[in-house]
Design a protein around this motif. Structure first.
Motif, PDB file in Angstrom:
ATOM      1  N   THR A 152      -9.218  18.194  -2.558  1.00 52.63           N
ATOM      2  CA  THR A 152      -8.611  19.135  -3.503  1.00 52.63           C
ATOM      3  C   THR A 152      -9.326  20.492  -3.534  1.00 52.63           C
ATOM      4  O   THR A 152      -8.646  21.535  -3.536  1.00 52.63           O
ATOM      5  N   PRO A 153     -10.672  20.568  -3.563  1.00 55.65           N
ATOM      6  CA  PRO A 153     -11.313  21.896  -3.508  1.00 55.65           C
ATOM      7  C   PRO A 153     -10.965  22.660  -2.231  1.00 55.65           C
ATOM      8  O   PRO A 153     -10.827  23.892  -2.254  1.00 55.65           O
ATOM      9  N   PRO A 172     -18.685  23.889  -7.042  1.00 56.25           N
ATOM     10  CA  PRO A 172     -17.622  22.884  -7.138  1.00 56.25           C
ATOM     11  C   PRO A 172     -17.431  22.069  -5.864  1.00 56.25           C
ATOM     12  O   PRO A 172     -17.226  20.851  -5.924  1.00 56.25           O
ATOM     13  N   GLN A 173     -17.509  22.735  -4.691  1.00 60.33           N
ATOM     14  CA  GLN A 173     -17.311  22.009  -3.435  1.00 60.33           C
ATOM     15  C   GLN A 173     -18.384  20.941  -3.260  1.00 60.33           C
ATOM     16  O   GLN A 173     -18.097  19.801  -2.878  1.00 60.33           O
ATOM     17  N   ARG A 223      -8.681  26.467  -1.790  1.00 60.74           N
ATOM     18  CA  ARG A 223      -9.099  27.711  -1.135  1.00 60.74           C
ATOM     19  C   ARG A 223      -7.908  28.570  -0.732  1.00 60.74           C
ATOM     20  O   ARG A 223      -7.981  29.791  -0.762  1.00 60.74           O
ATOM     21  N   GLY A 224      -6.813  27.919  -0.339  1.00 63.01           N
ATOM     22  CA  GLY A 224      -5.669  28.687   0.121  1.00 63.01           C
ATOM     23  C   GLY A 224      -4.506  28.702  -0.851  1.00 63.01           C
ATOM     24  O   GLY A 224      -3.445  29.251  -0.535  1.00 63.01           O
ATOM     25  N   HIS A 225      -4.678  28.067  -2.015  1.00 64.17           N
ATOM     26  CA  HIS A 225      -3.587  27.976  -2.978  1.00 64.17           C
ATOM     27  C   HIS A 225      -4.131  28.140  -4.390  1.00 64.17           C
ATOM     28  O   HIS A 225      -5.333  28.100  -4.617  1.00 64.17           O
ATOM     29  N   ASP A 226      -3.222  28.317  -5.348  1.00 66.11           N
ATOM     30  CA  ASP A 226      -3.607  28.258  -6.746  1.00 66.11           C
ATOM     31  C   ASP A 226      -4.051  26.841  -7.082  1.00 66.11           C
ATOM     32  O   ASP A 226      -3.680  25.870  -6.420  1.00 66.11           O
ATOM     33  N   TRP A 227      -4.824  26.714  -8.169  1.00 67.58           N
ATOM     34  CA  TRP A 227      -5.362  25.401  -8.525  1.00 67.58           C
ATOM     35  C   TRP A 227      -4.242  24.392  -8.790  1.00 67.58           C
ATOM     36  O   TRP A 227      -4.366  23.215  -8.432  1.00 67.58           O
ATOM     37  N   LEU A 256     -11.971  20.765  -9.952  1.00 66.33           N
ATOM     38  CA  LEU A 256     -11.338  22.022 -10.373  1.00 66.33           C
ATOM     39  C   LEU A 256     -11.454  22.247 -11.878  1.00 66.33           C
ATOM     40  O   LEU A 256     -10.814  23.162 -12.415  1.00 66.33           O
ATOM     41  N   LEU A 257     -12.249  21.442 -12.556  1.00 64.75           N
ATOM     42  CA  LEU A 257     -12.253  21.460 -14.009  1.00 64.75           C
ATOM     43  C   LEU A 257     -12.624  22.819 -14.609  1.00 64.75           C
ATOM     44  O   LEU A 257     -11.957  23.273 -15.548  1.00 64.75           O
TER      45      LEU A 257
END
Length: 402
Positions: free
Chosen positions: A164-165, A250-251, A169-173, A43-44
Motif C-alpha cells: 500500500t505505501p 511510513p515505508q 507513491r503514484g496515487h492518492d491515499w 497510511l494512518l
C-alpha cells in the motif's frame, strides 16, 4: 445428512492432492482476508490529516471489520440456511471488492468506516464457512490445510502493509486503498471456476443453531480465540504508528509490519505441520511464549533488533490461529457440526478482538504512547497460557463437543 457433489480432495489421486483447484482457490481467497485491515496502518498519518479522525476513530477502521467478522460468524447458521457455501463465498468476495472500491469513490471518514463494515461483512461470512469446507474436503490433512489457509490470511495481511505505501507513491491515499479490489475480483473468478459442483455440506434443515450459546466450552473457545486475535488486531493497527512515533518513515514501518506478517505465515505453516496426535497444547504454549517475548521486546527494547520482536510476535500469532481452528474442529467428528462450533468460536472471538484496537487507540489518546497497550497484551498472553491447560483431549468428550 451430507450432500456432496464433488470428490473430496483427500480421495483424489496422490498426484492431484496438492494441485487440487479447490485448495488453491482457498489460498487465493485467504490472501484477500486481511488487506482491508492492514493497508490502513502505513497510511494512518496521511489518512488522519485528510479526514480529521482521532486515534480512536482511526482504530475503528480496523475494529469494525473485525467486529463484522464476529457478527457474521455468529449469523453463519442463518446465512447458510439461505445460501450454499459456494454462493456465500461468491457474494462475500464481491462485498470485499466493493468495500475497497468504496474508498476511492468517497474517501471521507464516514464513508471509510462504512467501507470497513461492508468489507468486514464479506470477510466474516467467508471465515465462518471455510473451516467446515476444509474439514469436509481435506479431512486427512486438516491441520496442514488449515495452516495453509491461515498462512494465506497472514500473507495477504503482509501484502496489504508492504504494497500500500508503494501504491501511494503514484496515487492518492484513497486510490492506494481502493486497488485492493482487484485481487478480490480475481479470487471471485477463480472460486467461480474451482467450486463448480461443490454441494452443501448439510441440507438446510440440518443447519440449526443448536445450543452453543449454553455451552461453557464453546464460550471458552471463543474467549481464547478472541484474546489471541486481539493481539493480532492491535499489532496490525498500531505497530506502524508506534515506530513512526519513534522516528521511522511510513515505508519502513510498513516493511516492519510486513516482516511481522512473514513471521505469521511461517508460524501458520510450520506449527500445524509439527502437530502429532490430538493434544494441541504444547504447540499452543510454544506459540504463546513467542508472542510473550515479542511484546516484552516491544516494551523494553523497541529500537534494538525490532525485526526480532516483530518476527517472534508474528510466528506466535500466526501459529496460534490455525491451531485454534484445529482445536475447535477436533471437538466434533461431523464436518458441519464442527464448522458450526468454529463459527461460534470465531463469532465470539472476533467480537472480543474487534474491541482491542479501539481500546488501544483510547489508551494512545490517554497516554500519548503505545506502551500501555503492549503491557496489557503481555498480561493477556500470560492469561492465555493458563487457559491453554484446559484443552486436554479428554476434555473434548467431557464437554460434549463444546
Amino acid at each position: 445428512m451430507v450432500e456432496n457433489h464433488s470428490q473430496p480432495a483427500d480421495q483424489a489421486p496422490v498426484a492431484r492432492r496438492w494441485f487440487h483447484p479447490l485448495l488453491w482457490a482457498l489460498v487465493l481467497i485467504g490472501l484477500n482476508m486481511r488487506p482491508l485491515l492492514t493497508s490502513v496502518g502505513p497510511l494512518l498519518p496521511t489518512l488522519r490529516q485528510a479526514t480529521g479522525l482521532s486515534f480512536g476513530g482511526a482504530a475503528l477502521l480496523t475494529a469494525l471489520p473485525v467486529l463484522m467478522m464476529g457478527l457474521m460468524a455468529l449469523a453463519g447458521g442463518w446465512v447458510n440456511r439461505l445460501l450454499s457455501e459456494r454462493a456465500s463465498v461468491l457474494l462475500s468476495l464481491l462485498a470485499i471488492a466493493l468495500g475497497a472500491l468504496w474508498r476511492e469513490l468517497a474517501p471521507d471518514s464516514v464513508q471509510l468506516l462504512l467501507s470497513a463494515v461492508l468489507g468486514g461483512l464479506g470477510i466474516g461470512v467467508i471465515q465462518a464457512v471455510m473451516p467446515g469446507i476444509i474439514k469436509h474436503h481435506f479431512l486427512k490433512r486438516m491441520a496442514l490445510v488449515a495452516g495453509l489457509w491461515s498462512a494465506a490470511l497472514m500473507g495477504g495481511g503482509g501484502l496489504g502493509a508492504a504494497v500500500t505505501p508503494w501504491l501511494n507513491r503514484g496515487h492518492d491515499w484513497h486510490s492506494a486503498l481502493a486497488w485492493w479490489a482487484l485481487p478480490a475480483l480475481a479470487a471471485l473468478v477463480v472460486w467461480l471456476w474451482a467450486s463448480r459442483g461443490l454441494g452443501r455440506l448439510t441440507s438446510p434443515a440440518g443447519r440449526q443453531a443448536g445450543s452453543l450459546f449454553r455451552s461453557p466450552r464453546a464460550w471458552l473457545l471463543g474467549i481464547y480465540f478472541g484474546l489471541i486475535n486481539g493481539g493480532y488486531a492491535s499489532l496490525i493497527a498500531w505497530l506502524p504508528p508506534y515506530y513512526m512515533q519513534l522516528g521511522w518513515q511510513p515505508q519502513a514501518s510498513g516493511v516492519l509490519l510486513a516482516l511481522m506478517t512473514l513471521g505469521q505465515v511461517a508460524g501458520a505453516l510450520a506449527l500445524p505441520a509439527l502437530a502429532r496426535g490430538h493434544d494441541r497444547r504444547p504447540l499452543l504454549w510454544a506459540a504463546l511464549i513467542m508472542q510473550l517475548v515479542g511484546f516484552i521486546g516491544l516494551i523494553g527494547w523497541p529500537l534494538q533488533t525490532p525485526w526480532l520482536w516483530a518476527l517472534l510476535a508474528g510466528v506466535g500469532l500466526g501459529g496460534a490461529f490455525p491451531l485454534c481452528l484445529v482445536l475447535a474442529l477436533d471437538h466434533l467428528p461431523q464436518p458441519a457440526a464442527a464448522g458450526r462450533l468454529v463459527a461460534f468460536m470465531q463469532g465470539i472471538g472476533f467480537l472480543l478482538a474487534g474491541v482491542a484496537p479501539y481500546i488501544s487507540g483510547l489508551l494512545r489518546d490517554y497516554s500519548g504512547g503505545f506502551l500501555l497497550d503492549w503491557q496489557l497484551h503481555t498480561l493477556l498472553v500470560l492469561l492465555l497460557m493458563a487457559l491453554t491447560a484446559r484443552f486436554h483431549p479428554r476434555s473434548y468428550r467431557q464437554s460434549g463437543g463444546g
